[in-house]
Design a protein around this motif. Structure first.
Motif, PDB file in Angstrom:
ATOM      1  N   ALA A 293      24.369 -24.264 -22.067  1.00  0.00           N
ATOM      2  CA  ALA A 293      23.221 -24.853 -22.757  1.00  0.00           C
ATOM      3  C   ALA A 293      22.122 -23.827 -22.969  1.00  0.00           C
ATOM      4  N   LEU A 294      21.906 -22.963 -21.972  1.00  0.00           N
ATOM      5  CA  LEU A 294      20.893 -21.929 -22.105  1.00  0.00           C
ATOM      6  C   LEU A 294      21.276 -20.941 -23.209  1.00  0.00           C
ATOM      7  N   ARG A 295      22.555 -20.607 -23.289  1.00  0.00           N
ATOM      8  CA  ARG A 295      22.991 -19.690 -24.335  1.00  0.00           C
ATOM      9  C   ARG A 295      22.868 -20.324 -25.715  1.00  0.00           C
ATOM     10  N   ALA A 296      23.168 -21.604 -25.812  1.00  0.00           N
ATOM     11  CA  ALA A 296      23.012 -22.287 -27.101  1.00  0.00           C
ATOM     12  C   ALA A 296      21.545 -22.326 -27.518  1.00  0.00           C
ATOM     13  N   THR A 297      20.662 -22.560 -26.549  1.00  0.00           N
ATOM     14  CA  THR A 297      19.225 -22.563 -26.852  1.00  0.00           C
ATOM     15  C   THR A 297      18.758 -21.184 -27.274  1.00  0.00           C
ATOM     16  N   ALA A 298      19.275 -20.139 -26.622  1.00  0.00           N
ATOM     17  CA  ALA A 298      18.906 -18.774 -26.994  1.00  0.00           C
ATOM     18  C   ALA A 298      19.337 -18.453 -28.413  1.00  0.00           C
ATOM     19  N   VAL A 299      20.544 -18.861 -28.778  1.00  0.00           N
ATOM     20  CA  VAL A 299      21.032 -18.627 -30.142  1.00  0.00           C
ATOM     21  C   VAL A 299      20.180 -19.391 -31.149  1.00  0.00           C
TER      22      VAL A 299
ATOM     23  N   VAL B  12      12.062 -20.689 -26.764  1.00  0.00           N
ATOM     24  CA  VAL B  12      12.220 -19.618 -25.780  1.00  0.00           C
ATOM     25  C   VAL B  12      11.518 -19.961 -24.481  1.00  0.00           C
ATOM     26  N   VAL B  13      10.304 -20.485 -24.553  1.00  0.00           N
ATOM     27  CA  VAL B  13       9.586 -20.796 -23.321  1.00  0.00           C
ATOM     28  C   VAL B  13      10.243 -21.976 -22.603  1.00  0.00           C
ATOM     29  N   THR B  14      10.858 -22.891 -23.345  1.00  0.00           N
ATOM     30  CA  THR B  14      11.612 -23.981 -22.716  1.00  0.00           C
ATOM     31  C   THR B  14      12.817 -23.433 -21.968  1.00  0.00           C
ATOM     32  N   LEU B  15      13.519 -22.495 -22.601  1.00  0.00           N
ATOM     33  CA  LEU B  15      14.640 -21.844 -21.929  1.00  0.00           C
ATOM     34  C   LEU B  15      14.180 -21.148 -20.660  1.00  0.00           C
ATOM     35  N   GLY B  16      13.034 -20.463 -20.741  1.00  0.00           N
ATOM     36  CA  GLY B  16      12.505 -19.780 -19.565  1.00  0.00           C
ATOM     37  C   GLY B  16      12.172 -20.737 -18.439  1.00  0.00           C
ATOM     38  N   ALA B  17      11.627 -21.906 -18.782  1.00  0.00           N
ATOM     39  CA  ALA B  17      11.291 -22.892 -17.753  1.00  0.00           C
ATOM     40  C   ALA B  17      12.546 -23.370 -17.027  1.00  0.00           C
ATOM     41  N   TYR B  18      13.612 -23.639 -17.767  1.00  0.00           N
ATOM     42  CA  TYR B  18      14.868 -24.066 -17.133  1.00  0.00           C
ATOM     43  C   TYR B  18      15.483 -22.935 -16.313  1.00  0.00           C
ATOM     44  N   PHE B  19      15.372 -21.715 -16.821  1.00  0.00           N
ATOM     45  CA  PHE B  19      15.916 -20.572 -16.105  1.00  0.00           C
ATOM     46  C   PHE B  19      15.249 -20.420 -14.744  1.00  0.00           C
ATOM     47  N   PHE B  20      13.926 -20.478 -14.712  1.00  0.00           N
ATOM     48  CA  PHE B  20      13.211 -20.314 -13.447  1.00  0.00           C
ATOM     49  C   PHE B  20      13.423 -21.499 -12.522  1.00  0.00           C
ATOM     50  N   ALA B  21      13.545 -22.701 -13.084  1.00  0.00           N
ATOM     51  CA  ALA B  21      13.824 -23.864 -12.242  1.00  0.00           C
ATOM     52  C   ALA B  21      15.184 -23.719 -11.557  1.00  0.00           C
ATOM     53  N   GLU B  22      16.158 -23.216 -12.300  1.00  0.00           N
ATOM     54  CA  GLU B  22      17.485 -23.015 -11.732  1.00  0.00           C
ATOM     55  C   GLU B  22      17.474 -21.913 -10.679  1.00  0.00           C
ATOM     56  N   ARG B  23      16.759 -20.826 -10.964  1.00  0.00           N
ATOM     57  CA  ARG B  23      16.651 -19.734  -9.988  1.00  0.00           C
ATOM     58  C   ARG B  23      15.943 -20.192  -8.721  1.00  0.00           C
ATOM     59  N   SER B  24      14.908 -20.991  -8.887  1.00  0.00           N
ATOM     60  CA  SER B  24      14.162 -21.473  -7.729  1.00  0.00           C
ATOM     61  C   SER B  24      15.015 -22.390  -6.875  1.00  0.00           C
TER      62      SER B  24
END
Length: 369
Positions: free
Chosen positions: A211-217, A338-350
């Motif tokens: 999903a993150l990759r699809a959002t990035a594309v 992009v900022v939405t993707l970043g929010a999910y990325f950091f939530a997953e990392r956290s």
């Protein structure tokens, strides 16, 4: 001999219990957090950021009070009316928020502010300050070389502001951006630095990776339209420009369009690196910084230009064209993705950092707060 010792000497002192302080009978309370000390450098940066806001706020307040300081005859600002006063009041509050952020990043209570209350204002501040910090020094250099102030077309528009106003205001913005950026980098590194440690190749493939990759594309694809538009404008084309803007193009216009194009490219590179991780040895910090800066500039600066264009559209020739409106709208959409993707990325990392690394081990870190 031992029988003559005081009673308290014959038994060990009770162990210190975390969370209790004071004499017996005092209600227990939470253990005190380590004292938060602000070094001299941060204290100086805080003062610098706050003082740098004063010229802009002072000018805006003066204009709201009816002053014409820095406004030449014939300027559109003289006919702004109530709407312009309201806009000036909003921008005073926006610059005042920089003062609040400078305090938040350097005071003990700022450590307890939730991430959702701190990060969005910093992201917006980045998006509004970065293009000025990048473009204005280049515009000054172009002006010194004789290429900044002469319209490319045949426009005879009246001056908007006295030249000194831009130097004072934009100079203040650059100082604000530098001071606030350093303070935020230090603050974020201490509070959340664990979330961007390592290299791209170390990122695990999780359930949300597709999903993150699809959002990035999707974000990179959306950035194509503003990217192509800014490329056309910086190359000299007038396609999609209103008549007034096409006639009044100067060196400053071309510098600003080049900066807009630069941040579109930065956004696409950052988000695609983060999603597909092709460069294994690359530090994780680089694509995160690129995605942060690019998405903030695209979304926030695009939104600012859209609002400014609508407010300042008096004559029909100065009204934004459909192409311009669409360009900024898609630019904002790409930045938001992009900022939405970043929010999910950091939530997953956290969430991952809060899990035990081995069976029975203590959590490595607490989730982002």
């Amino acid at each position: 001999m031992t029988a003559n010792r005081p009673p308290e000497a014959s038994s060990p002192a009770p162990p210190h219990r975390s969370g209790t302080h004071g004499p017996p009978g005092t209600p227990p309370h939470r253990a005190e957090e380590p004292s938060y000390r602000v070094g001299r450098a941060r204290a100086v940066l805080r003062v610098v950021a706050m003082v740098a806001c004063l010229p802009y706020i002072g000018l805006k307040v003066a204009w709201m009070a009816g002053s014409r300081l820095g406004i030449p005859e014939g300027s559109a600002l003289l006919d702004g009316g109530t709407l312009l006063r309201v806009a000036n009041g909003v921008t005073v509050l926006m610059d005042g928020a920089v003062i609040v952020l400078a305090l938040l990043l350097t005071r003990p209570w700022g450590r307890r502010v939730p991430a959702w209350l701190l990060v969005p204002p910093m992201w917006v501040a980045s998006g509004l300050l970065l293009p000025i910090m990048t473009a204005f020094p280049v515009q000054l250099a172009v002006g010194l070389l004789g290429g900044g102030g002469r319209p490319v077309g045949e426009g005879n528009s009246e001056p908007f502001l006295d030249p000194w106003v831009f130097g004072v205001v934009y100079g203040g913005f650059i100082v604000q951006g530098l001071a606030l950026g350093v303070l935020f980098a230090l603050y974020a590194g201490e509070r959340w630095g664990r979330l961007w440690q390592g290299r791209l190749r170390d990122l695990p493939v999780g359930p949300t990776t597709p999903a993150l990759r699809a959002t990035a594309v999707a974000a990179a694809s959306a950035a194509l339209l503003p990217g192509v538009t800014h490329l056309l404008w910086v190359s000299g084309s007038t396609a999609g420009l209103d008549a007034g803007r096409a006639a009044d193009r100067t060196g400053d216009f071309y510098v600003m369009e080049a900066v807009n194009l630069l941040f579109v490219v930065v956004t696409a590179v950052g988000v695609l690196l983060l999603a597909f991780r092709r460069s294994g040895r690359l530090s994780l910090r680089l694509p995160l910084v690129l995605a942060w800066a690019g998405s903030a500039e695209m979304a926030c600066w695009g939104g600012w230009l859209s609002v400014a264009g609508l407010i300042g559209a008096g004559e029909a020739a100065d009204r934004p064209t459909t192409v311009t409106v669409l360009t900024y709208a898609v630019q904002m959409l790409a930045g938001a993705l992009v900022v939405t993707l970043g929010a999910y990325f950091f939530a997953e990392r956290s969430a991952a950092s809060a899990l035990p690394t081995t069976a029975g081990a203590a959590p490595a870190a607490a989730p982002v707060s």
